[in-house]
Enzyme design. Structure first.
Site, short mmCIF file in Angstrom:
data_model
loop_
_atom_site.label_atom_id
_atom_site.label_comp_id
_atom_site.label_asym_id
_atom_site.label_seq_id
_atom_site.Cartn_x
_atom_site.Cartn_y
_atom_site.Cartn_z
N GLN A 162 2.60 9.93 2.06
CA GLN A 162 3.97 9.41 2.13
C GLN A 162 4.85 9.93 0.99
O GLN A 162 6.07 9.86 1.09
CB GLN A 162 3.94 7.87 2.09
CG GLN A 162 3.29 7.25 3.32
CD GLN A 162 3.19 5.75 3.19
OE1 GLN A 162 2.25 5.25 2.60
NE2 GLN A 162 4.15 5.04 3.73
N HIS A 221 -2.56 7.18 7.54
CA HIS A 221 -1.60 8.10 6.92
C HIS A 221 -2.30 9.39 6.48
O HIS A 221 -1.76 10.49 6.65
CB HIS A 221 -0.93 7.46 5.70
CG HIS A 221 0.25 6.59 6.01
ND1 HIS A 221 1.35 7.04 6.71
CD2 HIS A 221 0.53 5.30 5.69
CE1 HIS A 221 2.25 6.06 6.81
NE2 HIS A 221 1.77 4.99 6.21
N CYS A 225 5.94 -0.39 7.39
CA CYS A 225 5.60 0.87 6.74
C CYS A 225 6.78 1.31 5.89
O CYS A 225 7.92 1.29 6.37
CB CYS A 225 5.27 1.94 7.79
SG CYS A 225 4.77 3.52 7.07
N LEU A 226 6.49 1.69 4.64
CA LEU A 226 7.58 2.13 3.76
C LEU A 226 8.22 3.42 4.27
O LEU A 226 9.34 3.73 3.89
CB LEU A 226 7.04 2.32 2.33
CG LEU A 226 6.46 1.06 1.68
CD1 LEU A 226 5.86 1.38 0.32
CD2 LEU A 226 7.52 -0.03 1.56
N GLY A 234 0.84 -1.20 0.00
CA GLY A 234 0.00 0.00 0.00
C GLY A 234 0.87 1.24 0.00
O GLY A 234 2.07 1.17 0.28
N HIS A 289 -4.40 1.09 7.90
CA HIS A 289 -3.05 1.67 7.99
C HIS A 289 -2.93 2.88 7.04
O HIS A 289 -2.43 3.94 7.43
CB HIS A 289 -2.04 0.57 7.63
CG HIS A 289 -0.61 1.00 7.56
ND1 HIS A 289 0.35 0.54 8.45
CD2 HIS A 289 0.05 1.82 6.71
CE1 HIS A 289 1.51 1.08 8.15
NE2 HIS A 289 1.37 1.85 7.08
N GLU A 290 -3.41 2.71 5.80
CA GLU A 290 -3.27 3.80 4.81
C GLU A 290 -4.20 4.98 5.15
O GLU A 290 -3.81 6.13 4.96
CB GLU A 290 -3.58 3.28 3.39
CG GLU A 290 -2.71 2.13 2.92
CD GLU A 290 -1.22 2.39 3.04
OE1 GLU A 290 -0.80 3.55 3.05
OE2 GLU A 290 -0.47 1.39 3.16
O1 K1U Z 1 1.84 2.33 4.05
C1 K1U Z 1 2.88 1.76 3.81
O2 K1U Z 1 3.93 2.25 4.17
C2 K1U Z 1 2.89 0.44 3.08
C3 K1U Z 1 2.86 -0.74 4.03
C4 K1U Z 1 1.44 -1.22 4.15
C5 K1U Z 1 1.14 -2.22 5.22
C6 K1U Z 1 1.89 -3.35 5.43
C7 K1U Z 1 1.55 -4.25 6.41
C8 K1U Z 1 0.44 -4.03 7.19
C9 K1U Z 1 -0.29 -2.90 6.99
C10 K1U Z 1 0.04 -2.00 6.00
C11 K1U Z 1 3.76 -1.81 3.46
O3 K1U Z 1 3.57 -2.28 2.39
S1 K1U Z 1 5.10 -2.34 4.42
C12 K1U Z 1 5.89 -3.63 3.51
C13 K1U Z 1 5.13 -4.89 3.37
O4 K1U Z 1 4.88 -5.28 2.26
C14 K1U Z 1 4.63 -5.69 4.53
C15 K1U Z 1 5.12 -5.54 5.80
C16 K1U Z 1 4.62 -6.30 6.86
C17 K1U Z 1 3.62 -7.23 6.63
C18 K1U Z 1 3.10 -7.39 5.34
C19 K1U Z 1 3.62 -6.64 4.30
ZN ZN Z 2 2.72 3.17 6.15
#
Ligand code: K1U
Ligand code: ZN
Length: 169
Positions: A51, A138, A92-93, A46, A134-135
């Site tokens: 971001q 943000h 989170c990125l 996401g 989560h998004e």
């Molecule tokens: O919002 C962001 O920074 C993107 C984030 C989204 C997210 C991941 C996991 C749970 C909720 C929201 C990411 O993509 S982080 C990288 C990722 O792919 C990931 C990390 C942990 C678990 C599953 C995926």
């Molecule tokens: Zn995030």
């Protein structure tokens, strides 16, 4: 299409509240394409416009295994959430390398517009529900580490600032 720079925690710009999207023209299409390319390139599931330092209510998501099912939510509004909650691991990125358990609603219903401004109602569960919550945080200026203890947050902030200093050396 362009790769957009992603803001890193604790950048104060991550705490900006996003404004509604009003113009569904070419600029929005380009921003959506750029956000999708940026999300796929960073291997995220996401990305919120906040971001990439654009403070408008726009989210892109792809939780599919094949990474070929993009979802675009413009001006999303949570209209229902389940009483049932669950902990799941989030990353989170904007906070690279940090993962922790966060408690979220197990299911949510969200009203949003698509890239062309058409109104949609969707129901989500599992990873998609977690990612949407989560998004949407943000867009309100909230980063997932704010659900963690003060001590964890302090350690994460110190680690991020150190990494950012080292990257600029
Ligand atoms: O919002 C962001 O920074 C993107 C984030 C989204 C997210 C991941 C996991 C749970 C909720 C929201 C990411 O993509 S982080 C990288 C990722 O792919 C990931 C990390 C942990 C678990 C599953 C995926
Ligand atoms: Zn995030």
């Amino acid at each position: 299409m362009a790769l957009l720079p992603i803001l890193c925690y604790p950048d104060p710009k991550l705490h900006t509240k996003a404004k509604p999207v009003e113009d569904f023209g070419a600029r929005l299409r380009t921003l959506i394409d750029d956000m999708l390319v940026t999300m796929y390139s960073a291997k995220g599931i996401g990305l919120a416009a906040t971001q990439v330092n654009v403070h408008e209510q726009l989210i892109v998501i792809d939780v599919s295994d094949r990474r070929n099912n993009p979802l675009v939510l413009v001006n999303p509004r949570q209209v229902w959430s389940s009483d049932e909650t669950q902990f799941s691991e989030e990353g989170c990125l904007s906070v690279p390398g940090i993962y922790d358990q966060v408690l979220r609603h197990a299911c949510v219903k969200v009203e949003a517009q698509d890239s062309q401004g058409r109104q949609r109602l969707m129901e989500a569960e599992s990873l998609l529900a977690v990612c949407i919550q989560h998004e949407m945080d943000h867009l309100l200026g909230k980063v997932f580490v704010e659900y963690l203890s003060m001590l964890k947050r302090k350690r994460i902030k110190t680690k991020m600032l150190k990494a950012q200093r080292e990257n600029h050396e």
